[in-house]
Write an enzyme that holds these catalytic residues in place. Structure first.
Site: not given
Ligand code: BV8
Length: 233
Positions: A93, A110, A202
């Site tokens: 976050n 992040h 979660n």
């Molecule tokens: C990197 C800042 C090297 C921005 C963010 C391997 C495989 C596939 C893809 C990749 C890989 N390695 C790298 C990648 C690429 C990419 C990636 O992962 N893409 C995804 C889309 C597949 N990763 C990167 O680019 C990372 N860098 O690896 O560098 C590199 C470089 C180039 C190429 C390759 C590798 C950098 C990633 C960082 C991106 N920045 N944040 C911003 O916030 O604006 S990510 C951002 O989205 C958040 O920080 C967070 O990480 C993500 C969202 O995820 P969650 O936090 O889980 O939120 P979400 O809404 O998805 O889920 C919420 C959960 O809460 C749900 O499960 C829900 O059920 C639950 N919930 C809801 N309400 C409640 C609850 N739980 C409890 N109580 C509640 N009330």
């Protein structure tokens, strides 16, 4: 006893901050990956600055919830018995709700909404206002400030500290994340390989492999989990 906790947008949901999944990964009909990227910033800096200006403003209206406060209580009470580094939070976050909830040992892998990064001098500055009008960098005076946030395609921050927190942790808890973004999503498996017991707290199961899963809103289940932990130790 060492506990490392990975948190995601779900832990701030009960503070009224929308998660990425709630909006189906969309923001004003843009896919988050398309807005939160260096290419988007090059293509349309105003759009990206506005995306973060709005979130920076919203975060300052939000308050930490019972889950944030419970993790701070865990850090205080476990720290008293097992040393200051007994509890580490690694958060995906970019809000400051863990800190405002009382946690001190927080790693923002992040980046942070309330920090601005100068692309000319690499200076970082606490920033609560808008960046859209191109304010000058307080260090070098050039108007090249961007959100101090890790975009998709950029390397995460604090890798060394993150892997140190995995090294000898007994429990690795994952709270409020869908586990779709890497490398964050791979940390639980890394911790398990190093002998940690893993637990997911979660709203819903995410299909990951955890030793234990507790489902429900974080503001309800995290305080219960912390109190149970503190009686065990
Ligand atoms: C990197 C800042 C090297 C921005 C963010 C391997 C495989 C596939 C893809 C990749 C890989 N390695 C790298 C990648 C690429 C990419 C990636 O992962 N893409 C995804 C889309 C597949 N990763 C990167 O680019 C990372 N860098 O690896 O560098 C590199 C470089 C180039 C190429 C390759 C590798 C950098 C990633 C960082 C991106 N920045 N944040 C911003 O916030 O604006 S990510 C951002 O989205 C958040 O920080 C967070 O990480 C993500 C969202 O995820 P969650 O936090 O889980 O939120 P979400 O809404 O998805 O889920 C919420 C959960 O809460 C749900 O499960 C829900 O059920 C639950 N919930 C809801 N309400 C409640 C609850 N739980 C409890 N109580 C509640 N009330």
């Amino acid at each position: 006893m060492r506990i490392t906790i990975l948190t995601g947008a779900g832990i701030s949901a009960d503070s009224g901050i929308a998660t990425f999944r709630d909006a189906d990964g969309l923001w004003e009909n843009h896919r988050v990956e398309d807005v939160a990227s260096p290419a988007a910033f090059r293509r349309d800096p105003q759009l990206v600055q506005r995306f973060y200006d709005l979130r920076r403003e919203a975060v300052q209206q939000a308050e930490p919830n019972a889950a944030h406060r419970a993790l701070a209580k865990l850090e205080r009470e476990l720290g008293a018995a097992h040393g200051d580094d007994a509890v580490t939070i690694i958060t995906q976050n970019i809000d400051d709700l863990h800190e405002r909830g009382g946690s001190r040992n927080v790693i923002h892998m992040h980046g942070e909404l309330l920090s601005a990064l100068c692309t000319s001098c690499e200076g970082r500055h606490r920033w609560k206002g808008s960046l859209i009008d191109g304010p000058d960098c307080p260090s070098c005076g050039i108007a090249t400030l961007r959100p101090d946030i890790v975009w998709f395609g950029e390397n995460i921050y604090h890798t060394e500290a993150i892997y140190r927190a995995l090294e000898d942790c007994d429990v690795f808890a994952v709270i409020g994340t869908s586990g779709q973004v890497y490398p964050a999503a791979g940390l639980a498996a890394e911790a398990a390989q190093r002998g940690a017991r893993t637990v997911l707290l979660n709203l819903e199961s995410t299909g990951g492999l955890f030793d234990d899963e507790q489902l429900g809103p974080a503001a309800e289940i995290v305080p219960v989990w912390v109190d149970e932990l503190l009686t065990e130790i």
